[in-house]
Design a protein around this motif. Structure first.
Motif, PDB file in Angstrom:
ATOM      1  N   THR A  61       0.776  -1.244   0.000  1.00 41.06           N
ATOM      2  CA  THR A  61       0.000   0.000   0.000  1.00 41.06           C
ATOM      3  C   THR A  61       0.810   1.298   0.000  1.00 41.06           C
ATOM      4  OG1 THR A  61      -0.111  -0.197   2.392  1.00 41.06           O
ATOM      5  CG2 THR A  61      -2.009  -0.993   1.141  1.00 41.06           C
ATOM      6  N   THR A  62       2.048   1.250   0.396  1.00 43.76           N
ATOM      7  CA  THR A  62       2.805   2.505   0.438  1.00 43.76           C
ATOM      8  C   THR A  62       4.139   2.302  -0.263  1.00 43.76           C
ATOM      9  OG1 THR A  62       3.972   1.978   2.473  1.00 43.76           O
ATOM     10  CG2 THR A  62       1.840   3.068   2.704  1.00 43.76           C
ATOM     11  N   VAL A  63       4.774   3.400  -0.595  1.00 42.87           N
ATOM     12  CA  VAL A  63       6.070   3.298  -1.257  1.00 42.87           C
ATOM     13  C   VAL A  63       7.206   3.768  -0.363  1.00 42.87           C
ATOM     14  CG1 VAL A  63       5.209   3.365  -3.621  1.00 42.87           C
ATOM     15  CG2 VAL A  63       5.631   5.506  -2.399  1.00 42.87           C
ATOM     16  N   ASP A  64       6.925   3.911   0.929  1.00 43.01           N
ATOM     17  CA  ASP A  64       7.963   4.397   1.842  1.00 43.01           C
ATOM     18  C   ASP A  64       9.200   3.495   1.799  1.00 43.01           C
ATOM     19  OD1 ASP A  64       5.132   4.883   3.643  1.00 43.01           O
ATOM     20  OD2 ASP A  64       6.471   6.595   3.297  1.00 43.01           O
ATOM     21  N   ASP A  65       8.956   2.182   1.906  1.00 40.94           N
ATOM     22  CA  ASP A  65      10.081   1.252   1.939  1.00 40.94           C
ATOM     23  C   ASP A  65      10.865   1.274   0.626  1.00 40.94           C
ATOM     24  OD1 ASP A  65       8.818  -1.556   3.991  1.00 40.94           O
ATOM     25  OD2 ASP A  65       9.151   0.552   4.438  1.00 40.94           O
ATOM     26  N   VAL A  66      10.144   1.191  -0.488  1.00 36.69           N
ATOM     27  CA  VAL A  66      10.793   1.148  -1.807  1.00 36.69           C
ATOM     28  C   VAL A  66      11.586   2.422  -2.070  1.00 36.69           C
ATOM     29  CG1 VAL A  66      10.300   1.260  -4.288  1.00 36.69           C
ATOM     30  CG2 VAL A  66       9.247  -0.504  -2.893  1.00 36.69           C
ATOM     31  N   ASN A  67      11.019   3.574  -1.735  1.00 33.23           N
ATOM     32  CA  ASN A  67      11.692   4.856  -1.996  1.00 33.23           C
ATOM     33  C   ASN A  67      12.975   4.987  -1.197  1.00 33.23           C
ATOM     34  OD1 ASN A  67       9.737   5.547  -3.792  1.00 33.23           O
ATOM     35  ND2 ASN A  67       8.694   7.014  -2.470  1.00 33.23           N
TER      36      ASN A  67
ATOM     37  N   HIS B 144      -1.583  -0.231   6.402  1.00 29.21           N
ATOM     38  CA  HIS B 144      -2.625  -1.249   6.546  1.00 29.21           C
ATOM     39  C   HIS B 144      -4.031  -0.659   6.605  1.00 29.21           C
ATOM     40  CE1 HIS B 144       1.160  -2.922   8.244  1.00 29.21           C
ATOM     41  NE2 HIS B 144       0.815  -3.936   7.467  1.00 29.21           N
ATOM     42  N   PRO B 145      -4.430   0.043   5.531  1.00 29.74           N
ATOM     43  CA  PRO B 145      -5.718   0.740   5.559  1.00 29.74           C
ATOM     44  C   PRO B 145      -6.912  -0.179   5.831  1.00 29.74           C
ATOM     45  CG  PRO B 145      -4.762   0.703   3.336  1.00 29.74           C
ATOM     46  CD  PRO B 145      -3.705   0.252   4.266  1.00 29.74           C
ATOM     47  N   HIS B 146      -6.912  -1.386   5.273  1.00 29.44           N
ATOM     48  CA  HIS B 146      -8.072  -2.266   5.476  1.00 29.44           C
ATOM     49  C   HIS B 146      -8.345  -2.533   6.937  1.00 29.44           C
ATOM     50  CE1 HIS B 146      -9.081  -4.056   1.385  1.00 29.44           C
ATOM     51  NE2 HIS B 146      -8.165  -3.138   1.158  1.00 29.44           N
ATOM     52  N   MET B 147      -7.280  -2.740   7.680  1.00 27.85           N
ATOM     53  CA  MET B 147      -7.434  -3.029   9.110  1.00 27.85           C
ATOM     54  C   MET B 147      -8.089  -1.864   9.837  1.00 27.85           C
ATOM     55  SD  MET B 147      -6.527  -5.923  10.279  1.00 27.85           S
ATOM     56  CE  MET B 147      -5.823  -5.940  11.923  1.00 27.85           C
ATOM     57  N   PHE B 148      -7.638  -0.670   9.513  1.00 29.00           N
ATOM     58  CA  PHE B 148      -8.127   0.493  10.258  1.00 29.00           C
ATOM     59  C   PHE B 148      -9.516   0.909   9.807  1.00 29.00           C
ATOM     60  CE2 PHE B 148      -3.672   0.202  10.967  1.00 29.00           C
ATOM     61  CZ  PHE B 148      -3.598   0.390  12.336  1.00 29.00           C
TER      62      PHE B 148
END
Ligand SMILES: Nc1nc2c(ncn2[C@@H]2O[C@H](COP(=O)(O)OP(=O)(O)OP(=O)(O)O)[C@@H](O)[C@H]2O)c(=O)[nH]1
Ligand SMILES: Nc1nc2c(ncn2[C@@H]2O[C@H](COP(=O)(O)OP(=O)(O)OP(=O)(O)O)[C@@H](O)[C@H]2O)c(=O)[nH]1
Ligand SMILES: [Mg+2]
Ligand SMILES: [Mg+2]
Ligand SMILES: [Zn+2]
Ligand SMILES: [Zn+2]
Lengths: 211, 211
Positions: A61-67, B144-148
């Protein structure tokens, strides 16, 4: 043919392809937020002048790690998991198609933060690392035997917080060795750098072993 | 009928059965080692003199969690998950059969440590709590948007370690409210007791609401 068998077959195909090109892939599994990305970042810093690297990341869901990794100038592939609770050999196979294997020595794969499913889905890596954090409490190893039985290296991270958590690193290491006596266990702190050279050396040995 | 649909149907049946007996069930989801068991233990201490309690635990391999609660004199049922990465309504339904619903007011269910799958498998609870820990880093909510989106209450635990982790509780809370503006967020430390009365009050309100 069950899902697990189909995956095992694809994992073997990935491994054959990697071996053919003399490329090592290492699968970093571990709990959510245990420090997988930070560890990979530190290893990239240590290895990038001596090895051609690539990083695969399973973040959905996010690109924080990849970036973070891309900013180090290392090619990164984000694996498109849909509500995935584990990576699988199929996804890794697709990422390998996007990678010029002639120009890579070592691929660091960050699995989904999960201490249950990834154990059942090998990716075709040459080694599997499990990263747990002392902040998860004293029973992390005992509670997830499958993960540790399938591991080649266990990293017990965030040791800088062990004292305030009241968690003994030696107990976690002992639990790991009770399951698998020859399992290599390295306590680390990505914050202070403790143990990182030992992890790097172990993974470099895997890379050079050409098996 | 897909797995998800079949589960939703069983969850509705569990909920109908609980409502019929005036029993409230609360589902505690969250990351591995985030503090679900410790939180449940603290809530049991606060509630056991005013409510008849039962605890369901999804731990598949050890009895540490279950024994801790049982030692408080509260009936506990260990749900038999086989390599489960989430609890499901079927398992909870079986546990309900072993519970005398006429003698229980509130059931606290500890889900499997996992921030992905449990969101897709409602259990029939009246409310879902998500427990994350500041030690998992600053992006836990965003990742983890689905969880929240499926949560009624978010507990941001281990705030006693926020400063040493360099994680801002306010940022995590803001990320939660960006997803779901009316989501109740309570920062806690099970270690110091901070925030626990607020969590207890919120869950007591759910229990008394008789909806
Ligand atoms: N105190 C301390 N914090 C650490 C250490 N290693 C990582 N962290 C922090 O822990 C948090 C999570 O680290 P990540 O590297 O994102 O963990 P991760 O396993 O990749 O997390 P996910 O991919 O979200 O499952 C971040 O805030 C890191 O800065 C450590 O050794 N000590
Ligand atoms: N510093 C600190 N430690 C805490 C806090 N809450 C829980 N812990 C510790 O964190 C560790 C894990 O807590 P648990 O309650 O077992 O967490 P859990 O979510 O039930 O873990 P699993 O069921 O294994 O997924 C234990 O060592 C607890 O003592 C807190 O607020 N602050
Ligand atoms: Mg990561
Ligand atoms: Mg627990
Ligand atoms: Zn899974
Ligand atoms: Zn799952």
């Amino acid at each position: 043919q069950s899902l697990l068998q189909a995956n095992a077959k694809l994992a073997a195909e990935n491994r054959a392809q990697l071996d053919h090109h003399g490329v090592t892939a290492i699968d970093f599994m571990g709990a959510i937020g245990s420090g997988k990305t930070t560890l990979i970042t530190r290893l990239v810093e240590k290895f990038k002048d001596q090895l051609n690297l690539a990083v695969f990341n399973g973040d959905a869901t996010t690109v924080d790690d990849v970036n973070l990794i891309a900013s180090q100038g290392v090619p990164t592939v984000q694996l498109a998991t849909v509500n995935g609770c584990h990576l699988d050999a199929n996804l890794v196979g697709k990422a390998l198609l996007k990678t010029d294997l002639k120009k890579v020595d070592l691929i660091l794969i960050e699995n989904i933060g999960n201490l249950i499913c990834p154990a059942e889905f090998p990716l075709g890596s040459r080694a599997r690392v499990v990263v747990v954090s002392v902040t998860e409490g004293p029973y992390m190893v005992k509670k997830h035997p499958h993960m540790f039985l399938g591991a080649d290296l266990v990293v017990i991270n965030k040791t800088d917080l062990a004292e305030v958590m009241g968690v003994k690193v030696a107990d976690l290491a002992r639990d790991a060795h009770t399951l698998k006596p020859d399992l290599k266990v390295v306590p680390t702190s990505c914050k202070t750098g403790a143990g990182l050279d030992e992890v790097a050396a172990a993974l470099l040995a895997v890379t050079k072993s050409g098996v």
